[in-house]
Design a protein around this motif. Structure first.
Motif, PDB file in Angstrom:
ATOM      1  N   GLY A  41       0.654  -1.268   0.170  1.00  0.00           N
ATOM      2  CA  GLY A  41       0.221   0.120  -0.096  1.00  0.00           C
ATOM      3  C   GLY A  41       1.165   1.378   0.061  1.00  0.00           C
ATOM      4  O   GLY A  41       2.039   1.719   0.137  1.00  0.00           O
ATOM      5  N   ASP A  42      -0.037   2.155  -0.360  1.00  0.00           N
ATOM      6  CA  ASP A  42       0.519   3.429  -0.274  1.00  0.00           C
ATOM      7  C   ASP A  42       2.327   3.510  -1.031  1.00  0.00           C
ATOM      8  O   ASP A  42       2.885   4.483  -0.528  1.00  0.00           O
ATOM      9  CB  ASP A  42       0.900   3.898   1.118  1.00  0.00           C
ATOM     10  N   GLY A  43       2.278   2.927  -2.272  1.00  0.00           N
ATOM     11  CA  GLY A  43       3.577   2.889  -3.220  1.00  0.00           C
ATOM     12  C   GLY A  43       4.703   2.254  -2.562  1.00  0.00           C
ATOM     13  O   GLY A  43       5.535   2.247  -3.123  1.00  0.00           O
ATOM     14  N   ARG A  44       4.394   1.726  -1.480  1.00  0.00           N
ATOM     15  CA  ARG A  44       5.044   0.761  -0.214  1.00  0.00           C
ATOM     16  C   ARG A  44       4.902  -0.689  -1.118  1.00  0.00           C
ATOM     17  O   ARG A  44       4.222  -1.137  -1.303  1.00  0.00           O
ATOM     18  CB  ARG A  44       5.071   0.449   1.175  1.00  0.00           C
ATOM     19  N   ARG A  45       6.174  -1.596  -1.348  1.00  0.00           N
ATOM     20  CA  ARG A  45       6.036  -2.741  -1.783  1.00  0.00           C
ATOM     21  C   ARG A  45       7.429  -3.509  -1.022  1.00  0.00           C
ATOM     22  O   ARG A  45       8.138  -2.995  -0.153  1.00  0.00           O
ATOM     23  CB  ARG A  45       7.109  -3.052  -2.837  1.00  0.00           C
ATOM     24  N   VAL A  46       7.454  -4.794  -1.195  1.00  0.00           N
ATOM     25  CA  VAL A  46       7.870  -5.892  -0.327  1.00  0.00           C
ATOM     26  C   VAL A  46       8.620  -6.703  -1.705  1.00  0.00           C
ATOM     27  O   VAL A  46       7.988  -7.125  -2.089  1.00  0.00           O
ATOM     28  CB  VAL A  46       7.954  -6.780   1.073  1.00  0.00           C
ATOM     29  N   LEU A  47      10.074  -6.734  -1.248  1.00  0.00           N
ATOM     30  CA  LEU A  47      10.661  -7.531  -2.728  1.00  0.00           C
ATOM     31  C   LEU A  47      11.462  -9.046  -1.617  1.00  0.00           C
ATOM     32  O   LEU A  47      12.067  -8.918  -0.757  1.00  0.00           O
ATOM     33  CB  LEU A  47      11.447  -7.037  -3.663  1.00  0.00           C
ATOM     34  N   GLY A  48      10.856  -9.752  -2.469  1.00  0.00           N
ATOM     35  CA  GLY A  48      11.848 -11.808  -1.666  1.00  0.00           C
ATOM     36  C   GLY A  48      13.088 -11.141  -3.206  1.00  0.00           C
ATOM     37  O   GLY A  48      12.840 -11.722  -4.080  1.00  0.00           O
ATOM     38  N   ILE A  49      14.037 -11.285  -2.180  1.00  0.00           N
ATOM     39  CA  ILE A  49      15.292 -12.205  -3.432  1.00  0.00           C
ATOM     40  C   ILE A  49      16.409 -12.866  -1.984  1.00  0.00           C
ATOM     41  O   ILE A  49      16.501 -12.766  -0.948  1.00  0.00           O
ATOM     42  CB  ILE A  49      16.075 -10.791  -3.271  1.00  0.00           C
ATOM     43  N   ALA A  50      16.664 -14.201  -2.827  1.00  0.00           N
ATOM     44  CA  ALA A  50      17.155 -15.213  -2.021  1.00  0.00           C
ATOM     45  C   ALA A  50      16.598 -15.079  -0.690  1.00  0.00           C
ATOM     46  O   ALA A  50      17.569 -15.565  -0.067  1.00  0.00           O
ATOM     47  CB  ALA A  50      18.656 -14.606  -2.112  1.00  0.00           C
ATOM     48  N   ARG A  51      15.555 -15.251  -0.661  1.00  0.00           N
ATOM     49  CA  ARG A  51      14.621 -15.409   0.804  1.00  0.00           C
ATOM     50  C   ARG A  51      14.704 -14.810   1.082  1.00  0.00           C
ATOM     51  O   ARG A  51      14.602 -14.675   2.958  1.00  0.00           O
ATOM     52  CB  ARG A  51      14.708 -17.115   1.142  1.00  0.00           C
ATOM     53  N   HIS A  52      15.105 -13.541   0.990  1.00  0.00           N
ATOM     54  CA  HIS A  52      15.390 -12.199   2.129  1.00  0.00           C
ATOM     55  C   HIS A  52      14.299 -11.071   1.770  1.00  0.00           C
ATOM     56  O   HIS A  52      14.371 -10.553   0.352  1.00  0.00           O
ATOM     57  CB  HIS A  52      16.868 -11.787   2.340  1.00  0.00           C
ATOM     58  N   SER A  53      13.536 -10.748   3.293  1.00  0.00           N
ATOM     59  CA  SER A  53      12.664  -9.401   2.662  1.00  0.00           C
ATOM     60  C   SER A  53      12.819  -8.099   2.190  1.00  0.00           C
ATOM     61  O   SER A  53      14.085  -8.244   3.377  1.00  0.00           O
ATOM     62  CB  SER A  53      11.431  -9.349   3.035  1.00  0.00           C
ATOM     63  N   VAL A  54      12.710  -7.337   1.655  1.00  0.00           N
ATOM     64  CA  VAL A  54      13.175  -5.862   1.572  1.00  0.00           C
ATOM     65  C   VAL A  54      11.836  -5.377   1.358  1.00  0.00           C
ATOM     66  O   VAL A  54      11.015  -5.303   0.396  1.00  0.00           O
ATOM     67  CB  VAL A  54      14.689  -5.705   0.186  1.00  0.00           C
ATOM     68  N   ALA A  55      12.255  -4.330   2.237  1.00  0.00           N
ATOM     69  CA  ALA A  55      11.464  -3.323   1.919  1.00  0.00           C
ATOM     70  C   ALA A  55      11.760  -1.898   0.940  1.00  0.00           C
ATOM     71  O   ALA A  55      12.488  -1.448   1.547  1.00  0.00           O
ATOM     72  CB  ALA A  55      10.954  -3.165   3.059  1.00  0.00           C
ATOM     73  N   PHE A  56      10.862  -1.672   0.049  1.00  0.00           N
ATOM     74  CA  PHE A  56      11.337  -0.124  -0.548  1.00  0.00           C
ATOM     75  C   PHE A  56       9.827   0.469  -1.152  1.00  0.00           C
ATOM     76  O   PHE A  56       8.205   0.065  -0.489  1.00  0.00           O
ATOM     77  CB  PHE A  56      11.931  -0.860  -1.603  1.00  0.00           C
ATOM     78  N   ALA A  57       9.939   1.603  -0.977  1.00  0.00           N
ATOM     79  CA  ALA A  57       8.637   2.466  -1.778  1.00  0.00           C
ATOM     80  C   ALA A  57       9.325   3.179  -3.201  1.00  0.00           C
ATOM     81  O   ALA A  57      10.206   3.761  -3.244  1.00  0.00           O
ATOM     82  CB  ALA A  57       8.037   3.375  -0.588  1.00  0.00           C
ATOM     83  N   ARG A  58       8.227   2.895  -4.165  1.00  0.00           N
ATOM     84  CA  ARG A  58       9.210   3.979  -5.012  1.00  0.00           C
ATOM     85  C   ARG A  58       6.949   4.497  -5.853  1.00  0.00           C
ATOM     86  O   ARG A  58       6.364   4.381  -5.356  1.00  0.00           O
ATOM     87  CB  ARG A  58       8.841   2.532  -5.778  1.00  0.00           C
ATOM     88  N   ALA A  59       7.642   5.540  -6.469  1.00  0.00           N
ATOM     89  CA  ALA A  59       6.559   6.579  -7.388  1.00  0.00           C
ATOM     90  C   ALA A  59       7.524   7.539  -8.536  1.00  0.00           C
ATOM     91  O   ALA A  59       8.839   7.399  -8.611  1.00  0.00           O
ATOM     92  CB  ALA A  59       7.217   7.946  -5.855  1.00  0.00           C
ATOM     93  N   GLY A  60       6.955   7.497  -9.328  1.00  0.00           N
ATOM     94  CA  GLY A  60       7.267   7.914 -10.712  1.00  0.00           C
ATOM     95  C   GLY A  60       7.783   9.269 -10.412  1.00  0.00           C
ATOM     96  O   GLY A  60       6.196  10.161 -10.665  1.00  0.00           O
ATOM     97  N   PHE A  61       8.260  10.374 -11.764  1.00  0.00           N
ATOM     98  CA  PHE A  61       8.593  11.338 -11.502  1.00  0.00           C
ATOM     99  C   PHE A  61       9.388  11.449 -12.678  1.00  0.00           C
ATOM    100  O   PHE A  61      10.255  11.906 -12.942  1.00  0.00           O
ATOM    101  CB  PHE A  61       9.116  12.600 -10.436  1.00  0.00           C
ATOM    102  N   HIS A  62       7.845  11.742 -13.390  1.00  0.00           N
ATOM    103  CA  HIS A  62       8.555  11.769 -15.253  1.00  0.00           C
ATOM    104  C   HIS A  62       8.704  10.837 -15.978  1.00  0.00           C
ATOM    105  O   HIS A  62       8.346   9.893 -16.156  1.00  0.00           O
ATOM    106  CB  HIS A  62       8.871  13.144 -15.979  1.00  0.00           C
ATOM    107  N   ASP A  63       9.733  10.680 -16.518  1.00  0.00           N
ATOM    108  CA  ASP A  63      10.838   9.262 -17.208  1.00  0.00           C
ATOM    109  C   ASP A  63      11.238   8.947 -16.124  1.00  0.00           C
ATOM    110  O   ASP A  63      12.149   7.790 -16.334  1.00  0.00           O
ATOM    111  CB  ASP A  63      11.257   9.862 -17.941  1.00  0.00           C
ATOM    112  N   ARG A  64      11.557   9.154 -14.913  1.00  0.00           N
ATOM    113  CA  ARG A  64      12.721   8.719 -13.816  1.00  0.00           C
ATOM    114  C   ARG A  64      11.239   7.539 -12.857  1.00  0.00           C
ATOM    115  O   ARG A  64      10.829   7.914 -12.430  1.00  0.00           O
ATOM    116  CB  ARG A  64      13.041   9.531 -12.584  1.00  0.00           C
ATOM    117  N   GLN A  65      12.060   6.788 -12.058  1.00  0.00           N
ATOM    118  CA  GLN A  65      11.539   6.301 -10.987  1.00  0.00           C
ATOM    119  C   GLN A  65      12.413   6.984  -9.608  1.00  0.00           C
ATOM    120  O   GLN A  65      13.931   7.020  -9.566  1.00  0.00           O
ATOM    121  CB  GLN A  65      11.290   4.538 -11.077  1.00  0.00           C
ATOM    122  N   ILE A  66      10.982   7.562  -8.610  1.00  0.00           N
ATOM    123  CA  ILE A  66      12.398   7.567  -6.816  1.00  0.00           C
ATOM    124  C   ILE A  66      11.602   6.300  -6.312  1.00  0.00           C
ATOM    125  O   ILE A  66      11.039   5.492  -6.155  1.00  0.00           O
ATOM    126  CB  ILE A  66      11.854   8.413  -6.371  1.00  0.00           C
TER     127      ILE A  66
END
Length: 165
Positions: A41-66
């Motif tokens: 929710g709210d642009g926040r996501r969780v990514l599982g990499i090699a069985r480790h959880s990595v939380a991050f948030a992402r937002a688009g800005f023109h042709d870029r991602q923050i």
């Protein structure tokens, strides 16, 4: 699929190695298995990499991602392969499978010099055999599938050394 990203001013090569049973990507030649991607929710996501959880948030800005990750903020953008930026892998460095199937024969080894059009791999899909050839002159950097192994459509099965521009 091969593409290049800029992350805080540094260019990185990202390759989708395979999609099943889990997504595997290569970032600058180092493979990472993605176990899960969950939206919290709210642009926040969780990514599982090699069985480790990595939380991050992402937002688009023109042709870029923050991207906000581990207390730091990163700016990410796609690199236009036709913009003439020097160095790195180009669109003709990856040899991709045009359809799902299996490798029948491997014609070259890592380090072999090849001329455009020379066979690299023979693949088979639905009883149809096809030769995947070198898209340009170069040196074989990686053979990612051996004889008898399967692959998905658009999966990178071999790589040439990046061509200096």
């Amino acid at each position: 699929m091969v593409f290049r990203l800029t992350l805080d001013g540094h260019t990185h090569e990202v390759t989708i190695v395979r999609r099943r049973p889990h997504l595997v990507i290569s970032i600058d030649g180092r493979e990472h298995e993605i176990d899960q991607v969950a939206d919290v929710g709210d642009g926040r996501r969780v990514l599982g990499i090699a069985r480790h959880s990595v939380a991050f948030a992402r937002a688009g800005f023109h042709d870029r991602q923050i991207v906000r990750l581990a207390g730091r903020t990163f700016e990410v953008g796609m690199v236009d392969p036709f913009a003439g930026e020097a160095g790195g892998a180009g669109p003709q460095d990856a040899i991709k499978a045009p359809m799902p199937g299996a490798v029948v024969d491997v014609h070259r080894e890592v380090g072999d010099k090849v001329v455009r059009g020379e066979p690299i791999l023979t693949i088979e899909s639905m009883k149809l055999q096809m030769v995947l050839s070198a898209p340009r002159d170069g040196v074989v950097a990686k053979i990612l599938r051996s004889s008898g192994t399967t692959f998905e459509k658009d999966e990178v099965v071999a790589m040439l050394e990046p061509q200096d521009v």
